[in-house]
Design a protein around this motif. Sequence first.
Motif, short mmCIF file in Angstrom:
data_model
loop_
_atom_site.label_atom_id
_atom_site.label_comp_id
_atom_site.label_asym_id
_atom_site.label_seq_id
_atom_site.Cartn_x
_atom_site.Cartn_y
_atom_site.Cartn_z
N PRO A 1 8.26 -32.28 -34.05
CA PRO A 1 7.88 -32.31 -35.46
C PRO A 1 7.22 -33.65 -35.78
O PRO A 1 7.68 -34.70 -35.34
N GLY A 2 6.12 -33.60 -36.51
CA GLY A 2 5.41 -34.83 -36.88
C GLY A 2 4.26 -35.17 -35.95
O GLY A 2 3.39 -35.98 -36.29
N ASP A 3 4.23 -34.58 -34.74
CA ASP A 3 3.11 -34.83 -33.83
C ASP A 3 1.82 -34.32 -34.48
O ASP A 3 1.82 -33.32 -35.20
N SER A 4 0.70 -35.00 -34.18
CA SER A 4 -0.54 -34.66 -34.87
C SER A 4 -1.02 -33.24 -34.52
O SER A 4 -1.69 -32.61 -35.31
N ASP A 5 -0.70 -32.75 -33.32
CA ASP A 5 -1.20 -31.43 -32.94
C ASP A 5 -0.10 -30.36 -32.89
O ASP A 5 -0.24 -29.35 -32.22
N VAL A 6 0.98 -30.60 -33.63
CA VAL A 6 2.01 -29.56 -33.71
C VAL A 6 1.47 -28.44 -34.61
O VAL A 6 0.73 -28.71 -35.56
N GLU B 1 0.83 -1.20 0.00
CA GLU B 1 0.00 0.00 0.00
C GLU B 1 0.87 1.26 0.00
O GLU B 1 0.60 2.22 -0.71
N LYS B 2 1.95 1.21 0.81
CA LYS B 2 2.85 2.38 0.86
C LYS B 2 3.50 2.61 -0.50
O LYS B 2 3.69 3.75 -0.92
N GLU B 3 3.84 1.53 -1.19
CA GLU B 3 4.60 1.67 -2.44
C GLU B 3 3.72 1.91 -3.66
O GLU B 3 4.12 2.61 -4.58
N THR B 4 2.54 1.32 -3.67
CA THR B 4 1.75 1.40 -4.91
C THR B 4 0.34 1.94 -4.69
O THR B 4 -0.43 2.02 -5.65
N GLY B 5 0.00 2.32 -3.48
CA GLY B 5 -1.32 2.91 -3.23
C GLY B 5 -2.44 1.89 -3.24
O GLY B 5 -2.23 0.70 -3.00
N ASN B 6 -3.63 2.39 -3.57
CA ASN B 6 -4.82 1.55 -3.44
C ASN B 6 -5.24 0.86 -4.74
O ASN B 6 -6.28 0.23 -4.81
N ASN B 7 -4.41 1.04 -5.78
CA ASN B 7 -4.82 0.49 -7.08
C ASN B 7 -4.48 -0.99 -7.24
O ASN B 7 -3.45 -1.45 -6.75
N VAL B 8 -5.35 -1.68 -7.96
CA VAL B 8 -4.99 -2.97 -8.56
C VAL B 8 -4.89 -2.68 -10.05
O VAL B 8 -5.84 -2.18 -10.66
N THR B 9 -3.74 -2.94 -10.64
CA THR B 9 -3.55 -2.61 -12.05
C THR B 9 -3.66 -3.86 -12.93
O THR B 9 -3.52 -4.99 -12.46
N TYR B 10 -3.91 -3.62 -14.22
CA TYR B 10 -3.91 -4.71 -15.21
C TYR B 10 -3.56 -4.11 -16.55
O TYR B 10 -3.63 -2.89 -16.75
N VAL B 11 -3.18 -4.98 -17.48
CA VAL B 11 -2.84 -4.53 -18.83
C VAL B 11 -3.75 -5.27 -19.82
O VAL B 11 -4.03 -6.46 -19.64
N LYS B 12 -4.23 -4.54 -20.82
CA LYS B 12 -5.00 -5.20 -21.89
C LYS B 12 -3.99 -5.76 -22.87
O LYS B 12 -3.32 -5.00 -23.59
N ASN B 13 -3.85 -7.07 -22.86
CA ASN B 13 -2.85 -7.65 -23.76
C ASN B 13 -3.41 -8.88 -24.46
O ASN B 13 -4.49 -9.37 -24.15
N GLN B 14 -2.66 -9.33 -25.42
CA GLN B 14 -3.00 -10.59 -26.10
C GLN B 14 -1.73 -11.39 -26.26
O GLN B 14 -0.68 -10.87 -26.63
N ASN B 15 -1.84 -12.66 -25.97
CA ASN B 15 -0.73 -13.60 -26.15
C ASN B 15 -0.78 -14.19 -27.55
O ASN B 15 -1.86 -14.54 -28.02
N ILE B 16 0.36 -14.33 -28.17
CA ILE B 16 0.43 -15.11 -29.42
C ILE B 16 1.60 -16.08 -29.27
O ILE B 16 2.75 -15.66 -29.23
N ASN B 17 1.29 -17.36 -29.13
CA ASN B 17 2.33 -18.38 -29.06
C ASN B 17 2.44 -18.95 -30.48
O ASN B 17 1.60 -19.73 -30.91
N VAL B 18 3.50 -18.55 -31.18
CA VAL B 18 3.59 -18.76 -32.63
C VAL B 18 3.70 -20.24 -33.01
O VAL B 18 3.16 -20.68 -34.01
N THR B 19 4.42 -21.02 -32.22
CA THR B 19 4.53 -22.45 -32.51
C THR B 19 4.71 -23.24 -31.21
O THR B 19 5.33 -22.75 -30.26
N ASN B 20 4.17 -24.46 -31.19
CA ASN B 20 4.41 -25.34 -30.04
C ASN B 20 5.50 -26.37 -30.38
O ASN B 20 5.77 -27.27 -29.58
N CYS B 21 6.10 -26.24 -31.57
CA CYS B 21 7.16 -27.17 -31.97
C CYS B 21 8.44 -26.78 -31.24
O CYS B 21 8.87 -25.62 -31.34
#
Length: 372
Positions: A89-94, A55-75
């Motif tokens: 590579p070659g997995d059915s859900d890659v 509270e001393k350092e950041t006051g009474n706010n709860v902050t958040y950011v409007k963001n979007q994740n993009i995970n380009v590949t799971n390979c």
Amino acid sequence: MPERQNISLSHGKLAKLLEDVDAGHRLSTVEALSLFEVKGREIWDIAKVADMIREKETGNNVTYVKNQNINVTNCCINSCGFCGYSRKPGDSDVYYYTKEQIQEKVLEAVERNVTEICTVSGLHPDFNADSYTDIISWIHEAAPNVHIHASNPMEVAYGAKKSGVSTREMLTRMRESGLGSLCGTAAEILDDGIRKIICPGKVTTFEWKSIIKEAHEMGIPSTATIMYGHVDKPKHILAHLNIIREIQDDTRGFTEFVPLSFVHYNAPIYLNGIARAGATGREDISMYAISRLFLDNIRNIQVSWVKLGRKMAQLGLISGANDMGGTMYEESISKGAGAKDTDYMDPYDMQIIAEDIGRDLKQRNTLYDLMN
Ligand code: SF4
């Protein structure tokens, strides 16, 4: 105040230590370790002081950011023991998103008025330095006014190695392509003994530190994270927190610290009996509270609603944390590990959580400038 050694925390000693910390005493690792050993109702005493300092350092706010994740590949060439997201590579859900698919997602994000796009991916066997700078420049081309929070020291090291350039050169190219800040993930636990068990293919503690410091020295800020609750012990957590505090003393480049509670359901180290089934609720509260007390040079402590769930995340916000992180819109990594409801949290729901603990929800950008 003088450094304390090996204090055993009776109720009186705990109260005195917390009083000193509240008055500005910097916790030693030995003292912080003793706080991690506190069980029972005294845990709320620690959380209360952490919340007062918040509270001393950041006051009474709860902050958040409007963001979007993009995970380009799971390979991914790696096989981290906690990861339920990566495929070979070659997995059915890659999967792998093309430039067109990435830019389509970016344009959707712009429609939603996000201020940040966050992108981290698997270590695709064909990726090199250009792959990372291409992804950043495609995002930047489609959304020139959106902050790009991308990659982590592992991706920087991987791209640099694949193209035979230095990590400084890699960071320079990424910045020129539109990188705004670096993700502080791939830190897991900064202890090489633990890293050998949970992520033997990842950068070492030394490499993670070097790349983060290099980025900070170049004026590229980053987040800092820890993933706890698997095979780690409090002494490993403290070693990690100490590294983060020391870097921040030197560079002031961390924007926030994000404790990430281990999600075990689909994690190979859990399924193979190496790791336990995640942190307990007491450990989560301890982690948030002691992070606030120990990291006296990091202003923002973020709860991960994706890892903790919404109810525990709210308790984190009255135990030292001040930030709810991002709206996400799309999340694959924790979902891959078995977490539920990870894709999106509407600011309306965040507001209910904040108001319920007497706080004001405020939108921020990646660098913590308030938007409203
Ligand atoms: S955590 Fe990252 S580097 Fe490790 S296996 Fe998963 S995607 Fe690959």
